[in-house]
Design a protein around this motif. Structure first.
Motif, PDB file in Angstrom:
ATOM      1  N   VAL A   1       0.753  -1.134  -0.120  1.00  0.00           N
ATOM      2  CA  VAL A   1      -0.045   0.214   0.278  1.00  0.00           C
ATOM      3  C   VAL A   1       0.809   1.667  -0.015  1.00  0.00           C
ATOM      4  CG1 VAL A   1      -1.383   1.118   0.935  1.00  0.00           C
ATOM      5  CG2 VAL A   1      -1.716  -1.228   1.000  1.00  0.00           C
ATOM      6  N   PHE A   2       1.852   1.483   1.178  1.00  0.00           N
ATOM      7  CA  PHE A   2       2.315   2.383   0.829  1.00  0.00           C
ATOM      8  C   PHE A   2       3.089   2.625  -0.462  1.00  0.00           C
ATOM      9  CE2 PHE A   2       6.809   4.278   1.852  1.00  0.00           C
ATOM     10  CZ  PHE A   2       6.477   5.862   1.815  1.00  0.00           C
ATOM     11  N   CYS A   3       3.600   1.706  -0.690  1.00  0.00           N
ATOM     12  CA  CYS A   3       4.878   1.553  -2.233  1.00  0.00           C
ATOM     13  C   CYS A   3       3.967   2.245  -3.601  1.00  0.00           C
ATOM     14  CB  CYS A   3       5.693   0.378  -3.003  1.00  0.00           C
ATOM     15  SG  CYS A   3       6.849  -0.401  -1.650  1.00  0.00           S
ATOM     16  N   MET A   4       2.390   1.662  -3.624  1.00  0.00           N
ATOM     17  CA  MET A   4       1.266   2.095  -4.592  1.00  0.00           C
ATOM     18  C   MET A   4       1.508   3.666  -4.489  1.00  0.00           C
ATOM     19  SD  MET A   4      -0.893  -1.268  -4.387  1.00  0.00           S
ATOM     20  CE  MET A   4      -0.707  -2.545  -5.221  1.00  0.00           C
ATOM     21  N   LEU A   5       0.962   3.886  -3.159  1.00  0.00           N
ATOM     22  CA  LEU A   5       0.614   5.516  -2.902  1.00  0.00           C
ATOM     23  C   LEU A   5       1.702   6.606  -3.226  1.00  0.00           C
ATOM     24  CD1 LEU A   5      -1.697   5.025   0.395  1.00  0.00           C
ATOM     25  CD2 LEU A   5      -2.660   5.827  -2.020  1.00  0.00           C
ATOM     26  N   TYR A   6       3.248   6.058  -2.282  1.00  0.00           N
ATOM     27  CA  TYR A   6       4.005   6.870  -2.688  1.00  0.00           C
ATOM     28  C   TYR A   6       4.866   7.407  -4.114  1.00  0.00           C
ATOM     29  CZ  TYR A   6       8.150   8.727  -2.041  1.00  0.00           C
ATOM     30  OH  TYR A   6       9.469   9.564  -1.468  1.00  0.00           O
ATOM     31  N   TYR A   7       4.354   6.204  -4.741  1.00  0.00           N
ATOM     32  CA  TYR A   7       4.806   5.727  -5.872  1.00  0.00           C
ATOM     33  C   TYR A   7       3.598   6.072  -7.416  1.00  0.00           C
ATOM     34  CZ  TYR A   7       9.120   4.501  -4.450  1.00  0.00           C
ATOM     35  OH  TYR A   7      10.404   4.350  -3.784  1.00  0.00           O
TER      36      TYR A   7
ATOM     37  N   ASP B   1       2.389   8.460  -8.956  1.00  0.00           N
ATOM     38  CA  ASP B   1       2.705   9.448 -10.274  1.00  0.00           C
ATOM     39  C   ASP B   1       3.205   8.659 -11.194  1.00  0.00           C
ATOM     40  OD1 ASP B   1       1.276  11.102  -9.013  1.00  0.00           O
ATOM     41  OD2 ASP B   1       2.556  12.545  -7.693  1.00  0.00           O
ATOM     42  N   HIS B   2       4.514   7.753 -10.410  1.00  0.00           N
ATOM     43  CA  HIS B   2       5.606   7.119 -11.246  1.00  0.00           C
ATOM     44  C   HIS B   2       4.555   6.011 -11.863  1.00  0.00           C
ATOM     45  CE1 HIS B   2       8.891   5.514 -12.861  1.00  0.00           C
ATOM     46  NE2 HIS B   2       9.199   4.153 -12.413  1.00  0.00           N
ATOM     47  N   LEU B   3       3.932   5.436 -11.427  1.00  0.00           N
ATOM     48  CA  LEU B   3       2.499   4.718 -11.918  1.00  0.00           C
ATOM     49  C   LEU B   3       1.589   5.170 -13.386  1.00  0.00           C
ATOM     50  CD1 LEU B   3       1.848   2.479  -8.900  1.00  0.00           C
ATOM     51  CD2 LEU B   3       3.068   1.521 -10.371  1.00  0.00           C
ATOM     52  N   ARG B   4       1.527   5.966 -12.994  1.00  0.00           N
ATOM     53  CA  ARG B   4       0.714   6.673 -14.111  1.00  0.00           C
ATOM     54  C   ARG B   4       1.626   6.751 -15.357  1.00  0.00           C
ATOM     55  NH1 ARG B   4      -3.452  11.320 -12.729  1.00  0.00           N
ATOM     56  NH2 ARG B   4      -4.340  10.028 -10.863  1.00  0.00           N
ATOM     57  N   GLN B   5       2.405   7.440 -15.221  1.00  0.00           N
ATOM     58  CA  GLN B   5       3.813   7.619 -15.999  1.00  0.00           C
ATOM     59  C   GLN B   5       4.062   6.182 -17.519  1.00  0.00           C
ATOM     60  OE1 GLN B   5       4.911  10.929 -17.613  1.00  0.00           O
ATOM     61  NE2 GLN B   5       4.040  11.778 -15.649  1.00  0.00           N
ATOM     62  N   PHE B   6       3.851   5.324 -16.107  1.00  0.00           N
ATOM     63  CA  PHE B   6       4.612   3.832 -16.628  1.00  0.00           C
ATOM     64  C   PHE B   6       3.291   3.363 -17.983  1.00  0.00           C
ATOM     65  CE2 PHE B   6       3.418  -0.455 -16.452  1.00  0.00           C
ATOM     66  CZ  PHE B   6       4.179  -0.993 -17.206  1.00  0.00           C
ATOM     67  N   MET B   7       1.948   3.563 -17.529  1.00  0.00           N
ATOM     68  CA  MET B   7       1.021   3.899 -18.374  1.00  0.00           C
ATOM     69  C   MET B   7       1.465   4.339 -20.081  1.00  0.00           C
ATOM     70  SD  MET B   7      -2.871   2.977 -16.114  1.00  0.00           S
ATOM     71  CE  MET B   7      -2.019   4.870 -15.131  1.00  0.00           C
ATOM     72  N   PHE B   8       1.218   5.976 -19.707  1.00  0.00           N
ATOM     73  CA  PHE B   8       1.757   6.915 -20.740  1.00  0.00           C
ATOM     74  C   PHE B   8       3.427   6.264 -21.707  1.00  0.00           C
ATOM     75  CE2 PHE B   8       0.609  10.591 -18.131  1.00  0.00           C
ATOM     76  CZ  PHE B   8      -0.510  10.202 -18.684  1.00  0.00           C
TER      77      PHE B   8
ATOM     78  N   PRO C   1      -7.406  11.371 -22.910  1.00  0.00           N
ATOM     79  CA  PRO C   1      -9.064  10.601 -22.429  1.00  0.00           C
ATOM     80  C   PRO C   1      -8.361   8.949 -21.315  1.00  0.00           C
ATOM     81  CG  PRO C   1      -7.977  10.643 -25.107  1.00  0.00           C
ATOM     82  CD  PRO C   1      -7.183  11.158 -24.405  1.00  0.00           C
ATOM     83  N   LEU C   2      -7.390   8.518 -21.963  1.00  0.00           N
ATOM     84  CA  LEU C   2      -6.813   6.828 -21.300  1.00  0.00           C
ATOM     85  C   LEU C   2      -7.094   8.311 -19.630  1.00  0.00           C
ATOM     86  CD1 LEU C   2      -5.688   5.111 -20.459  1.00  0.00           C
ATOM     87  CD2 LEU C   2      -3.131   5.296 -20.689  1.00  0.00           C
ATOM     88  N   MET C   3      -6.047   9.268 -19.223  1.00  0.00           N
ATOM     89  CA  MET C   3      -6.065   9.483 -17.746  1.00  0.00           C
ATOM     90  C   MET C   3      -7.776   9.867 -17.326  1.00  0.00           C
ATOM     91  SD  MET C   3      -2.917   8.705 -17.076  1.00  0.00           S
ATOM     92  CE  MET C   3      -4.113   9.445 -15.186  1.00  0.00           C
ATOM     93  N   GLU C   4      -8.237  10.501 -18.172  1.00  0.00           N
ATOM     94  CA  GLU C   4      -9.653  10.964 -17.578  1.00  0.00           C
ATOM     95  C   GLU C   4     -10.387   8.961 -17.311  1.00  0.00           C
ATOM     96  OE1 GLU C   4     -14.135  12.866 -19.714  1.00  0.00           O
ATOM     97  OE2 GLU C   4     -11.787  12.423 -20.326  1.00  0.00           O
ATOM     98  N   THR C   5     -10.315   8.546 -18.419  1.00  0.00           N
ATOM     99  CA  THR C   5     -11.475   7.122 -17.650  1.00  0.00           C
ATOM    100  C   THR C   5     -10.377   6.358 -15.914  1.00  0.00           C
ATOM    101  OG1 THR C   5     -11.123   6.740 -20.130  1.00  0.00           O
ATOM    102  CG2 THR C   5     -11.900   4.627 -18.322  1.00  0.00           C
ATOM    103  N   VAL C   6      -9.342   6.884 -16.108  1.00  0.00           N
ATOM    104  CA  VAL C   6      -8.242   6.001 -14.967  1.00  0.00           C
ATOM    105  C   VAL C   6      -8.842   6.268 -13.583  1.00  0.00           C
ATOM    106  CG1 VAL C   6      -6.339   5.757 -14.099  1.00  0.00           C
ATOM    107  CG2 VAL C   6      -6.742   5.548 -16.376  1.00  0.00           C
ATOM    108  N   ASP C   7      -8.855   8.171 -14.013  1.00  0.00           N
ATOM    109  CA  ASP C   7      -9.043   9.412 -12.315  1.00  0.00           C
ATOM    110  C   ASP C   7     -11.069   8.703 -12.460  1.00  0.00           C
ATOM    111  OD1 ASP C   7      -7.171   9.964 -12.419  1.00  0.00           O
ATOM    112  OD2 ASP C   7      -7.828  11.880 -13.801  1.00  0.00           O
ATOM    113  N   ASN C   8     -11.941   8.514 -13.009  1.00  0.00           N
ATOM    114  CA  ASN C   8     -13.442   8.124 -12.930  1.00  0.00           C
ATOM    115  C   ASN C   8     -12.889   7.057 -12.865  1.00  0.00           C
ATOM    116  OD1 ASN C   8     -16.508   8.330 -13.632  1.00  0.00           O
ATOM    117  ND2 ASN C   8     -16.285   6.494 -14.889  1.00  0.00           N
ATOM    118  N   ILE C   9     -12.692   5.562 -13.209  1.00  0.00           N
ATOM    119  CA  ILE C   9     -12.792   4.459 -12.403  1.00  0.00           C
ATOM    120  C   ILE C   9     -12.434   4.973 -11.260  1.00  0.00           C
ATOM    121  CG2 ILE C   9     -11.181   2.516 -12.811  1.00  0.00           C
ATOM    122  CD1 ILE C   9     -10.936   2.050 -15.118  1.00  0.00           C
ATOM    123  N   GLN C  10     -10.881   5.840 -10.362  1.00  0.00           N
ATOM    124  CA  GLN C  10     -10.587   5.365  -9.170  1.00  0.00           C
ATOM    125  C   GLN C  10     -11.663   6.205  -8.548  1.00  0.00           C
ATOM    126  OE1 GLN C  10      -6.515   7.186  -8.467  1.00  0.00           O
ATOM    127  NE2 GLN C  10      -7.630   8.874  -7.495  1.00  0.00           N
TER     128      GLN C  10
END
Length: 370
Positions: free
Chosen positions: A160-166, A168-175, A185-194
């Motif tokens: 949990v700590f790693c997922m929350l701390y990184y 932003d890095h995980l989002r850049q990974f999806m890019f 559009p991808l980030m809009e979908t991810v934000d909506n899911i979240q």
């Protein structure tokens, strides 16, 4: 040049892919189960962490959020284990009361219908089993499971700590997998899911809390022992549509019947749980959770069974949140929207009526004016 494959070949590949997916999930369950629990906790803690990050560094904010959740869960586990321990100490007395109640029932059948009573010890062994041995075995398996799971549970806060701390890095990974014009559009979908999943999970926890209070208060008014324990366990089971309330009401109803010998008291207990379930299904859940994610009962029950077959008890716990996440993803991705529609809970036939109206309108357009 596009190569067109036969339909049977595509379906064969899909079935093979599903088989390999199930094999992968079962083979790597020791790794995937903690990651799934960590992902759910990370989604739940994200709003709290973001709020704390306005005043504190990210690492400290995440640690504070984790400590709060660990304390709450620790108190809940301590309370339930304490109640189970007290309840298990009365199993021998419950066993003797159950034997006496069974003897009275056999006497009633003999006096009214002439059915001769069977050997009590043999009947108890075959029909009911030994309650004391069953309870002891249950506690033993619970302790064994808890001891074996401590190592796995210790990994979840780290994940949990790693997922929350990184995050932003995980989002850049999806890019890295998509072109620049599709990132927004991808980030809009991810934000909506979240956002939707956070609302669903937090709302589900609130529903369980409210139902726990209502169940416990109803049992306390009746003077039932272990009212809070039975109320909390039944509230947790309400995530299982229809079946959950039956299982949740069964244990306190049998407990009251054995202790009091009154069928009327047992029916009152069942009535309390049925009334709370009516409030939960018609008022509490629609108001708290809303229509963000609405899973039909059939899909939820199938998900519970599949989760239990794949990952056992952890799979049953994870099945409802996972199917809710899948529904959000299906609704966001147009080719998979039919599957989202299949999982959707239909209220009063409104979805079918709209679908049928669209079909009739399209048919009339095809016919044209006569």
């Amino acid at each position: 040049m596009d190569i067109k494959l036969p339909a049977y070949f595509k379906y064969t590949v899909i079935l093979l892919g599903l088989f390999l997916l199930l094999h992968f999930l079962q083979t790597f369950s020791p790794v995937l189960i903690p990651l799934c629990f960590a992902g759910l906790f990370a989604l739940l803690l994200l709003p709290m962490t973001r709020g704390l990050e306005k005043r504190l560094p990210r690492a400290i904010s995440i640690v504070v959020s984790l400590v709060v959740v660990i304390i709450i869960l620790g108190l809940l586990i301590w309370f339930l284990s304490h109640q189970i321990s007290n309840f298990s100490s009365e199993l021998s007395e419950i066993n003797s009361k159950l034997s006496l109640l069974l003897a009275k029932f056999q006497t009633f059948l003999f006096e009214r219908f002439g059915i001769k009573p069977t050997n009590k010890s043999e009947f108890m062994q075959k029909a009911l089993g030994n309650v004391t041995q069953t309870g002891t075995a249950f506690l033993g398996s619970t302790i064994s499971l808890t001891t074996g799971a401590l190592t796995v549970l210790s990994l979840i806060p780290i994940y949990v700590f790693c997922m929350l701390y990184y995050r932003d890095h995980l989002r850049q990974f999806m890019f890295q997998f998509i072109t620049r014009d599709r990132r927004e559009p991808l980030m809009e979908t991810v934000d909506n899911i979240q956002r939707v999943v956070q609302g669903y999970l937090s709302g589900l926890l609130i529903v369980i809390l409210v139902v726990s209070v209502l169940n416990s208060v109803g049992l306390m008014i009746m003077g039932v022992e272990y009212a809070i324990f039975f109320g909390v366990m039944a509230a947790i089971l309400t995530v299982i549509p229809y079946i959950g309330i039956l299982i949740g009401a069964l244990f306190p109803a049998l407990f009251v019947l054995v202790n009091t010998g009154s069928a009327a008291q047992m029916l009152i207990v069942i009535g309390i749980f049925a009334f709370v379930q009516f409030l939960e299904g018609n008022f509490i859940t629609p108001y708290v959770v809303g229509s963000k994610v609405s899973i039909n009962p059939f899909a939820a029950i199938v998900a519970l069974i599949l989760g239990g077959e794949i990952w056992g008890a952890p799979g049953m716990i994870l099945s409802i949140p996972i199917i809710a996440i899948l529904k959000v993803i299906f609704d966001a991705y147009e080719p998979l929207q039919p599957f989202g529609f299949l999982l959707n809970d239909v209220k009063s036939g409104q979805e079918e009526n709209r679908f049928i109206k669209r079909l009739k309108s399209r048919r009339n357009q095809l016919k044209g004016p006569e």
